[in-house]
Design a protein around this motif. Structure first.
Motif, PDB file in Angstrom:
ATOM      1  N   UNK A  91       4.213  11.030  16.465  1.00 39.45           N
ATOM      2  CA  UNK A  91       3.732  12.249  17.120  1.00 39.45           C
ATOM      3  C   UNK A  91       4.769  12.776  18.109  1.00 39.45           C
ATOM      4  N   UNK A  92       5.297  11.893  18.941  1.00 38.92           N
ATOM      5  CA  UNK A  92       6.290  12.313  19.938  1.00 38.92           C
ATOM      6  C   UNK A  92       7.581  12.763  19.260  1.00 38.92           C
ATOM      7  N   UNK A 133       7.786  19.626  30.304  1.00 34.98           N
ATOM      8  CA  UNK A 133       7.143  18.944  29.176  1.00 34.98           C
ATOM      9  C   UNK A 133       8.175  18.145  28.388  1.00 34.98           C
ATOM     10  N   UNK A 134       9.327  18.753  28.113  1.00 32.18           N
ATOM     11  CA  UNK A 134      10.383  18.079  27.360  1.00 32.18           C
ATOM     12  C   UNK A 134      10.847  16.820  28.099  1.00 32.18           C
ATOM     13  N   UNK A 135      11.053  16.934  29.391  1.00 34.34           N
ATOM     14  CA  UNK A 135      11.493  15.785  30.201  1.00 34.34           C
ATOM     15  C   UNK A 135      10.448  14.661  30.181  1.00 34.34           C
ATOM     16  N   UNK A 136       9.188  15.021  30.328  1.00 37.22           N
ATOM     17  CA  UNK A 136       8.110  14.024  30.309  1.00 37.22           C
ATOM     18  C   UNK A 136       8.043  13.350  28.940  1.00 37.22           C
ATOM     19  N   UNK A 137       8.171  14.147  27.885  1.00 39.16           N
ATOM     20  CA  UNK A 137       8.103  13.579  26.536  1.00 39.16           C
ATOM     21  C   UNK A 137       9.264  12.622  26.272  1.00 39.16           C
ATOM     22  N   UNK A 138      10.431  12.911  26.834  1.00 38.54           N
ATOM     23  CA  UNK A 138      11.564  11.986  26.695  1.00 38.54           C
ATOM     24  C   UNK A 138      11.218  10.660  27.351  1.00 38.54           C
ATOM     25  N   UNK A 139      10.617  10.718  28.523  1.00 37.77           N
ATOM     26  CA  UNK A 139      10.230   9.490  29.224  1.00 37.77           C
ATOM     27  C   UNK A 139       9.159   8.729  28.440  1.00 37.77           C
ATOM     28  N   UNK A 146      10.562   1.168  23.902  1.00 42.83           N
ATOM     29  CA  UNK A 146      10.620  -0.166  24.514  1.00 42.83           C
ATOM     30  C   UNK A 146       9.471  -1.030  23.994  1.00 42.83           C
ATOM     31  N   UNK A 147       8.262  -0.477  23.920  1.00 39.83           N
ATOM     32  CA  UNK A 147       7.126  -1.232  23.377  1.00 39.83           C
ATOM     33  C   UNK A 147       7.374  -1.627  21.925  1.00 39.83           C
TER      34      UNK A 147
END
Length: 173
Positions: A91-92, A133-139, A146-147
């Motif tokens: 999704x991301x 939004x783009x920055x948050x989605x990158x994070x 990592x998971x």
């Protein structure tokens, strides 16, 4: 079937390489913009990597339907969490390029790209919601990756169940 198809394995690892490239190209463009040295090519390369990730992700979803996938290793709550993480990852990977496109369309970046004039690139993205939004989605993507890696390492070194062999180009079946 105990492994993913060669096509899916190649797309998996190529997507990772392109994601790393897109991340670093985005950071380069970000830093250069603040220093006044950003170029149109910085943005174009980042955009090309993002579009490539989107195309590969959509292609991988199609390949899953065509090639099939190996059966789940189990049906525990952790297996369900892993499945959810994979769905979230897809999704991301699909939404992230769209948030980048919205950032370009709703900021001065789009005008700068259209005019091929780096001097028009904004020094800051104040008030550009798509940028946030783009920055948050990158994070979020980084956390999911990592998971995903931790899960693979758990299977490889703790459970020792050969799960990582499924994403290898070495054929066993």
């Amino acid at each position: 079937m105990t492994q993913y198809s060669k096509r899916m394995v190649i797309v998996h690892w190529l997507t990772l390489v392109l994601l790393i490239a897109a991340y670093f190209l985005g950071e380069i463009a970000h830093d250069a913009r603040h220093d006044g040295g950003a170029t149109i090519n910085d943005y174009l390369l980042h955009i090309m990597m993002g579009v490539s990730v989107l195309v590969l992700t959509l292609g991988r979803l199609m390949a899953r339907k065509i090639d099939g996938v190996p059966p789940a290793m189990g049906n525990t709550p952790m297996d369900k969490v892993a499945k959810g993480i994979h769905h979230l990852l897809y999704t991301v990977l699909i939404l992230l390029p769209f948030s980048g496109a919205m950032q370009v369309l709703t900021s001065d970046v789009g005008a700068a790209l259209w005019a091929d004039d780096a001097s028009m690139l904004p020094e800051k993205f104040s008030g550009v919601i798509a940028h946030e939004v783009h920055e948050i989605m990158v994070q979020v993507l980084m956390v999911i990756i990592v998971l995903h890696i931790l899960g693979a390492l758990k299977h490889q070194f703790i459970m020792k169940d050969g799960l990582m062999d499924r994403m290898s180009l070495k054929r066993k079946d």
